[in-house]
Scaffold this motif. Sequence first.
Motif, short mmCIF file in Angstrom:
data_model
loop_
_atom_site.label_atom_id
_atom_site.label_comp_id
_atom_site.label_asym_id
_atom_site.label_seq_id
_atom_site.Cartn_x
_atom_site.Cartn_y
_atom_site.Cartn_z
N ALA A 1 -8.51 -0.12 -9.58
CA ALA A 1 -8.77 -0.68 -8.24
C ALA A 1 -8.42 0.32 -7.14
N GLY A 2 -8.69 1.59 -7.40
CA GLY A 2 -8.43 2.63 -6.42
C GLY A 2 -7.05 3.25 -6.50
N THR A 3 -6.13 2.65 -7.24
CA THR A 3 -4.76 3.17 -7.37
C THR A 3 -4.68 4.22 -8.46
N LEU A 4 -4.12 5.38 -8.13
CA LEU A 4 -3.90 6.42 -9.13
C LEU A 4 -2.76 6.00 -10.05
N VAL A 5 -3.01 6.05 -11.36
CA VAL A 5 -1.99 5.72 -12.35
C VAL A 5 -1.81 6.91 -13.28
N LEU A 6 -0.55 7.20 -13.65
CA LEU A 6 -0.22 8.40 -14.41
C LEU A 6 0.69 8.09 -15.59
N ASN A 7 0.44 8.77 -16.70
CA ASN A 7 1.33 8.73 -17.86
C ASN A 7 1.51 10.16 -18.34
N PRO A 8 2.72 10.73 -18.23
CA PRO A 8 2.92 12.12 -18.64
C PRO A 8 2.85 12.35 -20.14
N GLY A 9 2.92 11.26 -20.94
CA GLY A 9 2.94 11.41 -22.39
C GLY A 9 4.30 11.89 -22.88
N SER A 10 4.41 12.05 -24.19
CA SER A 10 5.70 12.48 -24.77
C SER A 10 5.49 13.15 -26.12
N GLU A 11 6.17 14.29 -26.29
CA GLU A 11 6.29 14.94 -27.60
C GLU A 11 7.76 15.31 -27.81
N TYR A 12 8.62 14.34 -27.56
CA TYR A 12 10.06 14.59 -27.56
C TYR A 12 10.56 15.16 -28.88
N GLU B 1 -4.44 -6.70 -7.85
CA GLU B 1 -4.20 -7.66 -6.78
C GLU B 1 -3.52 -7.03 -5.56
N TYR B 2 -2.55 -6.13 -5.80
CA TYR B 2 -1.75 -5.60 -4.69
C TYR B 2 -2.11 -4.18 -4.28
N LYS B 3 -2.81 -3.47 -5.16
CA LYS B 3 -3.27 -2.11 -4.86
C LYS B 3 -2.14 -1.21 -4.33
N PRO B 4 -1.12 -0.97 -5.14
CA PRO B 4 -0.03 -0.08 -4.72
C PRO B 4 -0.55 1.35 -4.54
N LEU B 5 0.25 2.17 -3.88
CA LEU B 5 -0.13 3.56 -3.64
C LEU B 5 -0.25 4.35 -4.93
N LEU B 6 0.66 4.09 -5.88
CA LEU B 6 0.76 4.92 -7.08
C LEU B 6 1.36 4.10 -8.22
N GLY B 7 0.88 4.34 -9.43
CA GLY B 7 1.49 3.76 -10.63
C GLY B 7 1.98 4.86 -11.54
N SER C 1 0.81 -1.22 0.00
CA SER C 1 0.00 0.00 0.00
C SER C 1 0.85 1.27 0.00
N LYS C 2 2.16 1.13 0.21
CA LYS C 2 3.06 2.28 0.18
C LYS C 2 4.09 2.14 -0.96
N VAL C 3 3.71 1.39 -1.97
CA VAL C 3 4.61 1.13 -3.10
C VAL C 3 4.30 2.05 -4.27
N ILE C 4 5.36 2.59 -4.87
CA ILE C 4 5.27 3.30 -6.15
C ILE C 4 5.66 2.28 -7.22
N LEU C 5 4.72 1.94 -8.06
CA LEU C 5 4.94 0.95 -9.11
C LEU C 5 5.35 1.68 -10.39
N ASN C 6 6.61 1.55 -10.75
CA ASN C 6 7.18 2.26 -11.90
C ASN C 6 7.40 1.25 -13.03
N THR C 7 6.39 1.07 -13.86
CA THR C 7 6.51 0.16 -15.01
C THR C 7 6.39 0.96 -16.29
N HIS C 8 7.26 0.65 -17.25
CA HIS C 8 7.21 1.40 -18.51
C HIS C 8 5.88 1.18 -19.21
N LYS D 1 -3.26 -6.41 -13.80
CA LYS D 1 -3.58 -7.48 -12.85
C LYS D 1 -2.81 -7.30 -11.54
N ILE D 2 -1.53 -6.93 -11.65
CA ILE D 2 -0.72 -6.69 -10.46
C ILE D 2 -1.30 -5.55 -9.63
N ILE D 3 -1.72 -4.47 -10.30
CA ILE D 3 -2.31 -3.34 -9.58
C ILE D 3 -3.60 -3.76 -8.89
#
Length: 325
Positions: A289-300, A268-274, A218-225, A264-266
């Motif tokens: 599942a209640g976890t906030l997930v974010l993608n900043p996007g890209s225009e590199y 099942e484990y409901k991390p704090l943030l994705g 519950s206090k995990v930041i899940l950083n997956t590409h 599925k991982i999110i």
Amino acid sequence: MGLFKRKQPEGIDKKSQLKILFTSDLHASDVAFRKFLNVGKMLKVDVMIIGGDLAGKALIPIVDLGNGKYEVEGTQVGRDGLENIAKQIKNNGNYYIIVDKKEYEDMLQDKKKVDEAFRTAIIERFKEWIQLAEERYKDVKIPIYFNLGNDDPTYMFDVVNEDSIFKPTEGFIIQFGIFEMISYGYVNPTPWNTYREKSEDEIYKELKSMVNKVRDPSKVILNTHAPPFGTNLDNAPLLDKNLKPVVKGGDIVMTHVGSQSVRKIIEEYKPLLGIHGHIHESRAFDRVAGTLVLNPGSEYSSGIFHGVYIVVEGDKIKAHQFITG
């Protein structure tokens, strides 16, 4: 690089609040990276994170014609114009190599020479970024954590020294006070057969093994590409068999391309943030599942920086704000 080792950044050992600047998919854009460094200092964050895809996708030959003349993609310039073109190539997220006519012809006939030149260019640009970050941040203790994405060759990990401001995240559980971050740069299969792709079964198995090592999910930041499947974060154009976008009624048809396993991982484990990237056109937030997930996007390729500023406090996300510039 160790597997599931814990690392504690200096100065963050007792924090219950964490200010993060997250970006992804810079793809070697010099100007986007410089903006990332500027924003981190301006916001006085605790930690900066690049979620993968640091490498560029194209190597542009600049042919030295002699007598101070150069040819770039069919256009001739003099020495004065060469500097501007080189800068533009770097800002667009590409690499360049200056060769004479014979070297250019040899590269056209020998793919190995192109691969070697590409490898050298990737390493040199990454070293330039590391040096720039160390110069800009020599008076502040803000670590820059990075992971490699699907478009990044793994030898990029070897460029970083132990004492560098750039710190790899893959294979480590990073301890930010009461928070932990786990990172994973592989993505589900794409049509382009990129460097780092795995099956959904492999992704799920490896992520599950990582999450099982943390102290409190519950206090995990899940950083997956790869972003979680079926969210606002993973909308991309539907492609036909020739890898061209499908158009209906004058509009490009969009589809979900994220990872089922990440979702599925999110769930099942409901991390704090994705925090995720990979899908450039899906700058967005959502909840799984209640976890906030974010993608900043890209225009590199346009030299535009996309990031997200996040304030984590206790067991909740106190604030998040998308940044574009």
